[in-house]
Scaffold this motif. Structure first.
Motif, PDB file in Angstrom:
ATOM      1  N   ALA A   2     -11.854  -1.299  -0.694  1.00  0.00           N
ATOM      2  CA  ALA A   2     -11.397  -0.801  -0.446  1.00  0.00           C
ATOM      3  C   ALA A   2     -11.354   0.287   1.229  1.00  0.00           C
ATOM      4  O   ALA A   2     -13.041   0.254   1.060  1.00  0.00           O
ATOM      5  N   ARG A   9      -6.833   6.213   1.161  1.00  0.00           N
ATOM      6  CA  ARG A   9      -7.364   5.225   1.143  1.00  0.00           C
ATOM      7  C   ARG A   9      -7.204   4.002   0.423  1.00  0.00           C
ATOM      8  O   ARG A   9      -5.489   4.109   0.253  1.00  0.00           O
ATOM      9  N   VAL A  10      -7.152   2.115   0.867  1.00  0.00           N
ATOM     10  CA  VAL A  10      -5.983   1.225   0.545  1.00  0.00           C
ATOM     11  C   VAL A  10      -7.049   0.165  -0.078  1.00  0.00           C
ATOM     12  O   VAL A  10      -7.982   0.282   0.889  1.00  0.00           O
ATOM     13  N   SER A  11      -6.329  -0.420  -0.563  1.00  0.00           N
ATOM     14  CA  SER A  11      -7.049  -1.912  -1.205  1.00  0.00           C
ATOM     15  C   SER A  11      -7.061  -2.636  -0.207  1.00  0.00           C
ATOM     16  O   SER A  11      -6.306  -3.443   0.514  1.00  0.00           O
ATOM     17  N   ALA A  12      -8.804  -3.455   0.294  1.00  0.00           N
ATOM     18  CA  ALA A  12      -8.599  -4.063   1.144  1.00  0.00           C
ATOM     19  C   ALA A  12      -7.701  -5.238   1.091  1.00  0.00           C
ATOM     20  O   ALA A  12      -7.237  -6.012   2.139  1.00  0.00           O
ATOM     21  N   SER A  14      -4.868  -5.167   0.956  1.00  0.00           N
ATOM     22  CA  SER A  14      -3.633  -4.898   1.686  1.00  0.00           C
ATOM     23  C   SER A  14      -3.129  -4.834   3.330  1.00  0.00           C
ATOM     24  O   SER A  14      -2.920  -4.250   3.680  1.00  0.00           O
ATOM     25  N   HIS A 115      -1.963  -0.128   8.520  1.00  0.00           N
ATOM     26  CA  HIS A 115      -2.513   0.498   8.571  1.00  0.00           C
ATOM     27  C   HIS A 115      -3.684   0.466   9.219  1.00  0.00           C
ATOM     28  O   HIS A 115      -3.583   0.069  10.928  1.00  0.00           O
ATOM     29  N   ASP A 344     -14.580  -2.951   4.090  1.00  0.00           N
ATOM     30  CA  ASP A 344     -15.025  -2.385   2.588  1.00  0.00           C
ATOM     31  C   ASP A 344     -16.150  -1.120   2.454  1.00  0.00           C
ATOM     32  O   ASP A 344     -17.751  -1.426   2.486  1.00  0.00           O
ATOM     33  N   LEU A 349     -10.876   2.090  -5.691  1.00  0.00           N
ATOM     34  CA  LEU A 349      -9.874   2.508  -4.946  1.00  0.00           C
ATOM     35  C   LEU A 349      -9.509   4.062  -5.691  1.00  0.00           C
ATOM     36  O   LEU A 349      -9.069   4.570  -4.849  1.00  0.00           O
TER      37      LEU A 349
END
Length: 349
Positions: A2, A9-12, A14, A115, A344, A349
């Motif tokens: 993340a 916060r976002v997932s890597a 994405s 992002h 990361d 997440l």
């Protein structure tokens, strides 16, 4: 995996295609020295235009107006061009004393629909606040942790990467202090750490010694600006230490002759030379330690002012890489996989 963006916060997974080192807003005008010739002083005070664009392709600091990005509408249009080209994530490494604006970044992210990740820390000595001598390592580290965990400049917009921490032609005492503070914060947070190094020096080894000596993870350190004067032995030596190196001057092919050797001190490599160096490093086994970007910090890097824009990497450099024999999966590693791993924070997440 993340990453903290300016909107949360976002997932890597994405992130998509990433520019890991850019500037939407920045003001470098205080770093541009006053020229000695009367004619150069007159040019310095012009606005960027077609009439002086040729001069700026030789010396981008000949016109002071070129050294500031502060137009929100222009930033929006330029980021939209990056998005249309397939871009997904834009990392803004502007720091507080050279024009960082967290709320503007968050607004841009929402408006454009990409992002944006913001940096934190202190740039080179020439931009430090007047009380920097009195600040302790612990105070600087606490400030960075506040930017990362609470928000920057009194907002709730949080930084998601450390840097770009500034070093000069030599590493001055206060720059060393900020490096040590950044190392402590990197160790505690797990974030990636960008370090600005002088364009023509080889002090990356000293930077690594300082950071690693104070607990930073070498695999989370990125030595920036190694692609102005490309020295393959130097790059190999850095990579053998386990750090990332960043080719972040794509689109900049300047040459500073004796009239202009102030901010710049000679030639910039050409984009094809950067691509060929990357291909060689991949052949040597360093694919997963390379980041690539434009580091646009001048008006004439933008489409609006005659430049290639933030989308240059996707629109022009990816085809150049393919022509040079770099495989599509390797390009995806450079522009999607590597930035995600570098940023990361190791937390769910």
């Amino acid at each position: 995996m993340a990453i903290m963006t300016v909107t949360g916060r976002v997932s890597a997974d994405s992130l998509g295609w990433v520019l890991p080192h850019e500037h939407a807003f920045i003001d470098l005008r205080p770093l541009v020295p006053e020229p000695s010739l009367i004619s150069a002083k007159a040019l310095l005070r012009e606005k960027v235009s077609l009439a002086n664009s040729g001069r700026l392709r030789r010396n981008p600091y000949a016109v002071l107006d070129n050294a500031v990005l502060d137009e929100a509408a222009v930033a929006r249009d330029e980021l939209l061009a990056f998005k249309r080209a397939g871009g997904g994530t834009f990392v803004d490494l502007t720091l507080r004393d050279i024009g960082r604006d967290p709320l503007l970044l968050a607004g841009l992210s929402r408006e454009v629909g990409i992002h944006i990740v913001a940096g934190c820390g202190y740039y080179i000595r020439a931009t430090h606040p007047p009380d920097m001598d009195a600040r302790t390592v612990e105070e600087i580290a606490a400030e960075l942790l506040g930017d990362i965990r609470e928000g920057m400049e009194g907002t709730s917009v949080r930084a998601g990467v450390i840097g770009e921490i500034g070093t000069s032609e030599i590493i001055y005492p206060n720059e060393r202090k900020t490096l040590i503070a950044s190392a402590l914060v990197q160790k505690e947070t797990g974030l990636g750490l960008h370090v600005h190094t002088d364009l023509y020096e080889t002090n990356g080894y000293e930077v690594i010694d300082i950071l690693a000596g104070h607990g930073a993870d070498a695999g989370k350190i990125c030595i920036n600006h190694i692609d102005v004067d490309i020295r393959m032995d130097y790059l190999r030596g850095l990579l053998e230490r386990g750090v990332y190196v960043e080719f972040d001057n794509f689109g900049k092919e300047f040459y500073a002759d004796k009239r202009d050797r102030s901010v710049l001190r000679g030639r910039f490599a050409r984009d094809i030379e950067r691509v060929e160096a990357i291909r060689t490093l991949i052949e040597w086994g360093y694919l997963r330690q390379i980041l690539v970007s434009n580091d646009i910090c001048l008006k004439n890097g933008l489409h609006r002012y005659g430049g290639w824009g933030y989308d240059h990497m996707l629109t022009n450099i990816v085809p150049m890489m393919e022509d040079a024999g770099i495989e599509p999966w390797q390009i995806e590693t450079l522009m999607r996989g590597n930035p995600a791993v570098f940023m990361d924070d190791g937390k769910p997440l």
